[in-house]
Enzyme design. Structure first.
Site, mmCIF file in Angstrom:
data_model
loop_
_atom_site.group_PDB
_atom_site.id
_atom_site.type_symbol
_atom_site.label_atom_id
_atom_site.label_comp_id
_atom_site.label_asym_id
_atom_site.label_seq_id
_atom_site.Cartn_x
_atom_site.Cartn_y
_atom_site.Cartn_z
ATOM 1 N N GLY A 6 117.174 82.061 -101.486
ATOM 2 C CA GLY A 6 116.323 82.969 -102.236
ATOM 3 C C GLY A 6 115.108 83.456 -101.461
ATOM 4 O O GLY A 6 114.834 83.037 -100.331
ATOM 5 N N HIS A 7 114.341 84.327 -102.107
ATOM 6 C CA HIS A 7 113.204 84.969 -101.464
ATOM 7 C C HIS A 7 112.121 83.962 -101.082
ATOM 8 O O HIS A 7 111.925 82.938 -101.738
ATOM 9 C CB HIS A 7 112.616 86.050 -102.385
ATOM 10 C CG HIS A 7 112.120 85.513 -103.694
ATOM 11 N ND1 HIS A 7 112.953 85.195 -104.731
ATOM 12 C CD2 HIS A 7 110.872 85.246 -104.127
ATOM 13 C CE1 HIS A 7 112.250 84.763 -105.754
ATOM 14 N NE2 HIS A 7 110.975 84.781 -105.411
ATOM 15 N N ASN A 8 111.432 84.252 -99.983
ATOM 16 C CA ASN A 8 110.284 83.497 -99.484
ATOM 17 C C ASN A 8 110.658 82.135 -98.897
ATOM 18 O O ASN A 8 109.762 81.336 -98.584
ATOM 19 C CB ASN A 8 109.217 83.273 -100.566
ATOM 20 C CG ASN A 8 108.684 84.569 -101.140
ATOM 21 O OD1 ASN A 8 108.725 85.604 -100.490
ATOM 22 N ND2 ASN A 8 108.202 84.520 -102.368
#
EC number: 2.3.1.191
Length: 365
Positions: free
Chosen positions: A260-262
């Site tokens: 997922g993001h980050n």
């Protein structure tokens, strides 16, 4: 098909060649099905028995095995068999057949930069300002977004999607269908959502739900991938919201993994199939996550962690720890917990008997 001498293969592996070192082979095979043109892979005694039914003249064998007794003309001795297998298969793998140059059906923006000796297959699309390094091999139906950067010696298989402004290092490999740099799954409600309430109260909140919809938080960061990274088929790695998502040098990501993001993933990690990361995970170097692991958002995993398959990591994991289970705990603790779980029926019967004895003392013998 290219042919290799036993001497050449042994030299590439840093291994010892025995017997007819000039013998040529053009492929590898399992011992029982090998033909005279094959190098059989018989690194353990139980595999070597197949040499007696196959037709191999040469084989990779383990230390201490008698190659002459096995009827071979030549052999390569591999002290670490599986590592030798990696070298042999690399030497024998020609890779996909992608013609040099740019296929006429490819669409390359005039502002894109294509490195020397690149091979770009049919129906590839390369966006404005993209940069592709020297000797890259890009198979059919790949799309590379505007401003993306890919280093030297990349191998990108069919149908890979590399989104805008993603940055990738040298010697990158992407298996078919991987999607790199899509937007993160990040949404928010105008007022506090039921998810936020549940987190704060651990599910005990009794407030009535408010009817409201989800609003997108746009992904303005990118995805940065280091050198010598491999991404499996149909894996998906999201870009960051503000800062970049990152994958460190040497990390290998299996098929159907979602990151997922980050997320920031360290160097030389091994992430096995169907593992899923929620957002904003910080992970150290040399971490191994078995298949179907789940990683909760906003946690930190230290370096040299090993998680058994299907483990669910909900909280921080210190460096060097081996974990297992749902939720993940130290492996030895999980084993004890599992043993106790198996004893539960017997323990329950014992407790029931004791309760009965205490409740009816006059009826006991």
């Amino acid at each position: 098909m290219a042919e290799f001498s036993i001497r050449e293969i042994a030299a590439a592996l840093g291994a010892e060649a025995l017997g007819a070192a000039d013998l040529l082979v053009s492929g590898v095979a399992e011992p029982a099905t090998a033909g005279p043109e094959h190098l059989a892979l018989a690194m353990r005694p139980e595999y070597a028995e197949g040499l007696r039914t196959g037709q191999a003249r040469a084989a990779v064998i383990g230390a201490g095995m008698d190659w002459q007794d096995l009827g071979l003309e030549a052999a390569i001795v591999a002290p670490r068999p599986r590592y030798a297998m990696a070298g042999v298969t690399a030497a024998m793998d020609p890779g996909p057949d992608i013609a040099p140059g740019v296929h006429p059906s490819a669409v390359i923006d005039e502002s894109a930069q294509i490195g020397a000796h690149a091979a770009i297959g049919p129906f590839v699309v390369v966006g404005a300002g993209a940069q592709i390094g020297a000797r890259a091999r890009i198979a059919s139906h790949v799309s590379i977004g505007a401003g993306a950067q890919i280093g030297d010696d990349a191998l990108i298989h069919e149908g890979v999607r590399i989104c805008h402004h993603v940055r990738i290092g040298d010697r990158f490999i992407a298996q078919p269908g991987a999607v790199l740099g899509g937007d993160g799954f990040s949404f928010v409600t105008p007022q506090k959502s039921q998810v936020e309430a549940a987190r704060e109260s651990l599910g005990t909140a009794t407030d009535a739900a408010i009817e409201q919809s989800w609003t997108r938080i746009h992904s303005l960061g990118s995805l940065v991938i280091g050198d010598d990274v491999e991404i499996g088929a149909n894996a998906a790695i999201d870009r960051g919201t503000i800062a970049n998502s990152e994958i460190g040098d040497g990390t290998k990501v299996d098929n159907l993994v979602h990151i997922g993001h980050n997320c920031v993933i360290g160097r030389d990690c091994l992430i096995c199939g169907q593992t899923g990361f929620a957002g904003s995970v910080q992970m150290g170097d040399r971490v191994v996550l078995g298949g179907k692991c789940g990683v909760s958002d906003n946690i930190t995993i230290g370096s040299d962690v090993v998680a058994a398959g299907a483990s669910k990591l909900f909280t921080n994991v210190p460096s060097g720890r081996m974990v297992m289970g749902h939720p993940a705990v130290k492996m030895d603790t999980h084993v004890e917990m599992y043993k106790a779980l198996r004893r539960l029926p017997r323990t329950s019967r014992i407790v029931q008997a004791l309760q009965k004895a205490v409740s009816n003392p006059d009826k006991t013998s």
